[in-house]
Structure formats: C-alpha cells, structure tokens
Design a protein around this motif. Sequence first.
Motif, PDB file in Angstrom:
ATOM      1  N   LEU A 150       9.875  -0.956   6.952  1.00 41.25           N
ATOM      2  CA  LEU A 150       9.981  -1.266   8.161  1.00 41.25           C
ATOM      3  C   LEU A 150       8.844  -0.853   9.088  1.00 41.25           C
ATOM      4  N   ALA A 151       8.402   0.364   8.410  1.00 39.00           N
ATOM      5  CA  ALA A 151       7.286   1.230   9.274  1.00 39.00           C
ATOM      6  C   ALA A 151       5.724   0.558   8.987  1.00 39.00           C
ATOM      7  N   THR A 152       5.684  -0.402   7.876  1.00 38.40           N
ATOM      8  CA  THR A 152       4.337  -0.956   7.528  1.00 38.40           C
ATOM      9  C   THR A 152       3.727  -1.463   8.806  1.00 38.40           C
ATOM     10  N   PRO A 153       2.402  -1.273   9.141  1.00 41.40           N
ATOM     11  CA  PRO A 153       1.754  -1.725  10.352  1.00 41.40           C
ATOM     12  C   PRO A 153       1.374  -3.356  10.018  1.00 41.40           C
ATOM     13  N   ALA A 154       1.689  -4.239  10.871  1.00 45.05           N
ATOM     14  CA  ALA A 154       1.070  -5.305  10.715  1.00 45.05           C
ATOM     15  C   ALA A 154      -0.320  -5.838  10.230  1.00 45.05           C
ATOM     16  N   SER A 155      -1.227  -5.013  10.649  1.00 42.13           N
ATOM     17  CA  SER A 155      -2.332  -5.076  10.636  1.00 42.13           C
ATOM     18  C   SER A 155      -2.774  -4.800   9.186  1.00 42.13           C
ATOM     19  N   ARG A 156      -1.967  -4.422   8.338  1.00 41.21           N
ATOM     20  CA  ARG A 156      -2.058  -4.404   6.780  1.00 41.21           C
ATOM     21  C   ARG A 156      -2.173  -5.938   6.222  1.00 41.21           C
ATOM     22  N   PHE A 157      -1.670  -6.742   6.800  1.00 41.19           N
ATOM     23  CA  PHE A 157      -1.705  -7.989   6.407  1.00 41.19           C
ATOM     24  C   PHE A 157      -2.512  -9.061   7.216  1.00 41.19           C
TER      25      PHE A 157
END
Length: 432
Positions: free
Chosen positions: A123-130
Amino acid sequence: MPRASSPLLRGAIALAAVVLATTPLRAQRAPRPATALRHGFALDRLARIDSMLDAAVAKEEIAGAVALVLRDDQVVYERAVGWSDREAQRRMTPDAVFRIASQSKALTSAAVLMLLEEGRLTLATPASRFLPSFARTTVATRTDSGVAIVPAKRPITIRDLLTHTAGISYGTDASVRARYEPMGLGPAAGFGWYTADKTEPICATMDKLGALPFVAQPGEAWVYGYNTDILGCIVERASGVPLDAFLRTRITQPLGMRDTHFFLPIAQRDRLVAVYANDSGRVRRAADGARGQGHYVDGPRVSFAGGAGIVSTARDYARFLQMIAHGGRWNGRQYLAPHTVALMTTNQVGTLHGTTTGFGLGFETTERYGATGSSSVGTFGWAGAYGSNYKVDPAEGLVIVFMINQLPSGTDVVGRFQTMLYSALVDARAMR
C-alpha cells in the motif's frame, strides 16, 4: 365458584392487574399476522416494487432495468422490466449486458490487492515505481491572482489511489481543464472518465496524466478521478499481462462471470442495452459516441480502463459481490484473504469522504445508520455513471444489484427501489 364480590375473586383480579402492569411491553404484543415470506421478505411488499418499476417504464422515466437481490446467496428478487432497446422493440431480459462504468473500480481494486498479497507491491509503494511520469507530480492551487502549479508534498502511493485520496480528478475542474483537454483527457474524454474510443493502451494515457497538475495534495482530500485507471496500468506492469487478461484469468473466468468484458464480443451485440438520457423527466435515446452509446462493440478495443470501462450483467456482478461478501472465498477457491477483504470494506479515510460515509480500498462504506437510506452500518457499495448501483449489507446477508443505462439519469428510481426493498424486509436481523 366464588361470587364476583368475594374477597378471593377480588384478590385474583388485583393480582392479575399487577402482573399486566409489570409485564414488559414486548410480551403484551399480539402475535404478528402470518405473512407470506421469501427469505425474510414479505411477498406482498416485494410486489410493490413490481408496480413501481412498471409505472416508471410506463411514464418513460426509464426505458428498462434489471434488479437482482440475494439474501444468504438465495434469490429474493429478480426482475427485468421494460426495454433493452425500445426502438428495436427488444425487451429487457435478466441476462442483458450493461455498461457498468465505475462499478469497474471494485474489480480493478481486487486485482491490485491480489498483487499485494503476492508481495509484488504494498500500500505504501509509490505509483512512480510503475509509472515514472508520477515521480514528480504537481498540484494546481488557487491564488489571489489565479492558479499556481506547485510541487506535490509527497509521492502518490497505492493506498492513495485505492482510497481516492491522491488528489487526482477527472480533469474537468476549472483549474485544470484547459491543460487536460489537449492531452485527450478531462473534457476531451466524454465526461472525463471515458477512454473506450482511444487507440492507445491505458498505460500510454496514464503516462500522459502524470505530467498534468492534480487538484489536491496527496492524502489531504477525497477526490474522485482517474485513480483506478492508474491502478489498472499498475496491474499490467506489475503482473506483465494486460488488464483484461488479468481480470479474466484471475477473477471473472474462475467466478463464472461469462458476460463481463471490457468490450462485448461482436456476436453478442444484441444483448447490450441501449443508452437513454433522461434530463427532462422522460427518456430519449442517447446519441452515439462517448457521451452516449459508446464504443463497447465497434470501438478500437485496446484501452482497458480499470476505472470505468467494463460491461457486465446483474447476475455476473452479483457473483463477484458474493465472493467479497464471503471473505474472498467462493466455491472452494480463495480469491482474496479475509483480512484483505476487511481492508477493502472498512473505512480507510477518516472523515475525508464524509462524516457518515467512508471509503475503503475500493468501496464506499456506511458509517452511520441512515447515511445511505436503510442500509445497515457496515454496508459497502458504489455506483456507475450510467445509473447502475450495488450494495452489500453484511448485517442482513444482502447483495443488491440494480442495472440501468441512462446518461444522464434524471430519475430517483434507484433510490425508490432500495427504499421499497428494505421496506419489504420484515425479518430484519440488524434491527433485533
């Protein structure tokens, strides 16, 4: 036998009076007359819904609709009324296919949480990773001299997108619409959410979105917009397969949802309900194009929009809701863990969505009785732009799906249906 004036009889009468006076009121109630019931619903009261829906068609408030209600997985009410296509004289049927618009969001949210359970994101993963274009997002803020574009205070996360607290709208706001329209978004995308006519994959569209300003800082407001379309792209990039294939292999096909697609098979075009508009009290057939009939059969068929792009039937969608209602399990298969479903269906945004309703990881939640009609506290659901609506009331064991395709809707028939349905529930568990 003692005489009426005898001390013995007078004493008995006095004792009876004391007993009656001290007996709790519930014990004094007369037995309720026998009523024909179906899973706790009074059949005569359910018949009132028939009359209301028939009248709505006769008065041309709606062209047609399908209503389906389950209690404890048993059908309580199922009715197809009116026309699937009035001009073609095609009657509505229970298996009619509807554009469900934002009801797509729950399916995409479930897909994201499947990837969370597999450890592919958190849930804390940044959208920018993808989506690298989301690495440095901006926000349009009003100032005394107009609108200023300022940097976001923090990265947008998966949690922000699932709860609609990323600050991302549909780009029709006055502060940003002029920037969105040239990019094919906002006013250029139907009512903002429509992408079925696009000739590019959804990830290409969302990559463009990352360079545009949003309307609130992440985590500071509940803003409805492209959040779940972004999540659909994240599903594609995290899993390595297109969103339609992921949903088909992981959710719809195993659940037996044979009529749920992003684009309807051409051979089934006659099952797709026509779109009607009701903005003057009576329905009229909506025009072709993004603001009317759409491109769900004859369009480019390449933009799999997880936020608003799916077509389905009442029976199919109810099957998905049954799985959620059963803690992520259906017919011996565990789709999501019970704790994950609890996250989806529990308020995660405090009072950002409202003081009496909340929002979980994909569903609106009822926080106070009376906030959403007669729905019990803990009820969750949402609706679609074409007028469709659904609720799951765990306290009463209910799954409620009402399908209609009107844009704009201009009728309160959905609200009347839900009120009359709860009025027919005479064996109510939540009220005991």
